[in-house]
Design an enzyme around this catalytic site. Structure first.
Site, PDB file in Angstrom:
ATOM      1  N   LYS A 157      -0.968  -9.505   2.643  1.00 48.15           N
ATOM      2  CA  LYS A 157      -0.227  -9.065   3.841  1.00 48.15           C
ATOM      3  C   LYS A 157      -1.154  -8.170   4.664  1.00 48.15           C
ATOM      4  CE  LYS A 157       3.052  -5.729   3.779  1.00 48.15           C
ATOM      5  NZ  LYS A 157       2.483  -4.751   4.727  1.00 48.15           N
ATOM      6  N   ASP A 215      -1.217  -6.228  -0.571  1.00 53.33           N
ATOM      7  CA  ASP A 215      -1.271  -5.626   0.768  1.00 53.33           C
ATOM      8  C   ASP A 215      -2.702  -5.192   1.091  1.00 53.33           C
ATOM      9  OD1 ASP A 215      -0.044  -4.803   3.058  1.00 53.33           O
ATOM     10  OD2 ASP A 215       1.008  -3.094   2.176  1.00 53.33           O
ATOM     11  N   ASP A 260       0.844  -1.203   0.000  1.00 54.44           N
ATOM     12  CA  ASP A 260       0.000   0.000   0.000  1.00 54.44           C
ATOM     13  C   ASP A 260       0.881   1.255   0.000  1.00 54.44           C
ATOM     14  OD1 ASP A 260       0.887  -0.083   2.607  1.00 54.44           O
ATOM     15  OD2 ASP A 260      -1.094   0.181   3.520  1.00 54.44           O
ATOM     16  N   SER A 261       2.209   1.059   0.096  1.00 53.63           N
ATOM     17  CA  SER A 261       3.139   2.177  -0.100  1.00 53.63           C
ATOM     18  C   SER A 261       2.910   2.818  -1.468  1.00 53.63           C
ATOM     19  CB  SER A 261       4.592   1.680   0.013  1.00 53.63           C
ATOM     20  OG  SER A 261       4.806   0.552  -0.811  1.00 53.63           O
ATOM     21  N   GLU A 314      -1.223  -5.669   8.320  1.00 52.18           N
ATOM     22  CA  GLU A 314      -0.442  -5.041   9.400  1.00 52.18           C
ATOM     23  C   GLU A 314      -1.051  -5.366  10.765  1.00 52.18           C
ATOM     24  OE1 GLU A 314       0.190  -0.830   8.902  1.00 52.18           O
ATOM     25  OE2 GLU A 314       1.015  -1.080   6.880  1.00 52.18           O
ATOM     26  N   GLU A 357       9.378  -4.442  10.397  1.00 54.52           N
ATOM     27  CA  GLU A 357       9.737  -3.119   9.856  1.00 54.52           C
ATOM     28  C   GLU A 357      10.288  -2.207  10.946  1.00 54.52           C
ATOM     29  OE1 GLU A 357       6.912  -1.190   7.264  1.00 54.52           O
ATOM     30  OE2 GLU A 357       8.058   0.675   7.269  1.00 54.52           O
TER      31      GLU A 357
END
Ligand code: KIV
Length: 295
Positions: free
Chosen positions: A119, A89, A50-51, A121, A189
């Site tokens: 993925k 993501d 999502d970056s 978070e 991270e």
């Protein structure tokens, strides 16, 4: 080494790398040409992070990124990737309304976008239940702990996590809990080297580090950061392998100058008529316009 070069990467072959190596190489990609470069260069895991909100869509954080944006970009990436494992993501608020909504959104990455995994978070108790629910629905899940950028409004700014004994222990426990919930790998991270090393020892699934030192089982970077495509602030953990922004800016300036000076296009970049056709078109002097047409 697990698998042979060129062989399609699978979750079991990726997990085998934890014990037999080599280290897992992961990069982000958000579009077809970039994904092709990354895959053909032998990267094992392509993360449609999502970056993309920050590096290709111009948002200030990853928070505004939508499911539809993620699916759009993941489809472009999946169409290019032949060997690597593609991971999509889960964007902010795609997994906050309960297990059904989470599974529905996660399944879109597999059904509509060609990804092999998602993925997510965080590792709160509620989040771990979602991980287990997705795994139960045949959706492979990669965890992500340490700095979780979707929590930016809680965090205030992006900074190293796990620098005190209690928060360091928490990150290690989170990695263990994600493994227990069924995650096939976990991203660490922005955590100190020692914390990542301990988390890597504590779990049987591969750890993929970003700003987490070299003890991790693999590494990931944001493509635009390592390529020198992004401008502005870069975290300490980024190593720039190229100056793509400089190369592109130079090419655009050269093109602009050629156009202004009449140097582009030239003969080599133009189409020409065959000589006999050109002759037919030649001097129209004295030729009369048909009556009633033209002046
Ligand atoms: O969104 C992303 O690109 C990520 C990586 C930095 C791990 O989450």
């Amino acid at each position: 080494m697990a698998g042979t070069p060129g062989e399609k990467i699978t979750i079991p072959s990726l997990q085998a790398r934890k014990t037999v190596g080599p280290k897992i190489v992961c990069l982000t990609a958000y579009d077809h040409p970039t994904a092709k470069i990354v895959d053909e260069a032998g990267v094992d895991l392509v993360l449609v992070g999502d970056s993309l909100g920050m590096v290709v869509l111009g948002y200030e954080t990853t928070v505004p990124v939508t499911m539809d944006e993620m699916i759009h970009h993941t489809r472009a990436v999946s169409r290019a990737v032949k060997r690597a494992l593609v991971v999509g993501d889960m964007p902010y608020f795609s997994f906050h309304l309960g297990a059904d909504e989470t599974i529905r959104n996660a399944s879109r990455f597999l059904k509509e976008a060609g990804a092999a995994a998602v993925k997510i978070e965080g590792a709160s108790r509620k989040r771990l239940k979602l991980v287990a629910a997705m795994v139960e629905a045949e959706i492979p899940v990669m965890g992500h702990v340490g700095l979780t950028p979707q929590s930016i409004h809680h965090l205030g700014r992006y900074r190293v996590k796990g620098t005190a004994a209690a928060s360091a222990r928490r990150i290690i426990d989170d990695a263990i809990a994600l493994e227990k919930a069924g995650a096939f790998a976990v991203v660490l991270e922005s955590v100190p080297v020692e914390v990542a090393a301990e988390a890597t020892r504590a779990v049987k699934i591969p750890t993929i580090g970003i700003g987490a030192g070299r003890a991790c089982d693999g590494q990931v970077l944001v493509f635009h950061d390592m390529m020198g495509f992004s401008t502005g602030y870069l975290p300490k953990f980024v190593r720039k392998y190229a100056d793509v922004h400089g190369v592109m800016a130079g090419a655009v300036q050269a093109y602009a100058s050629d156009v202004r000076e009449g140097l582009f296009p030239d003969d080599a970049t133009s189409y020409h008529l065959r000589p006999e056709v050109a002759a037919e078109l030649a001097p129209t002097k004295g030729r009369r316009a048909a009556p009633g047409r033209g002046r």
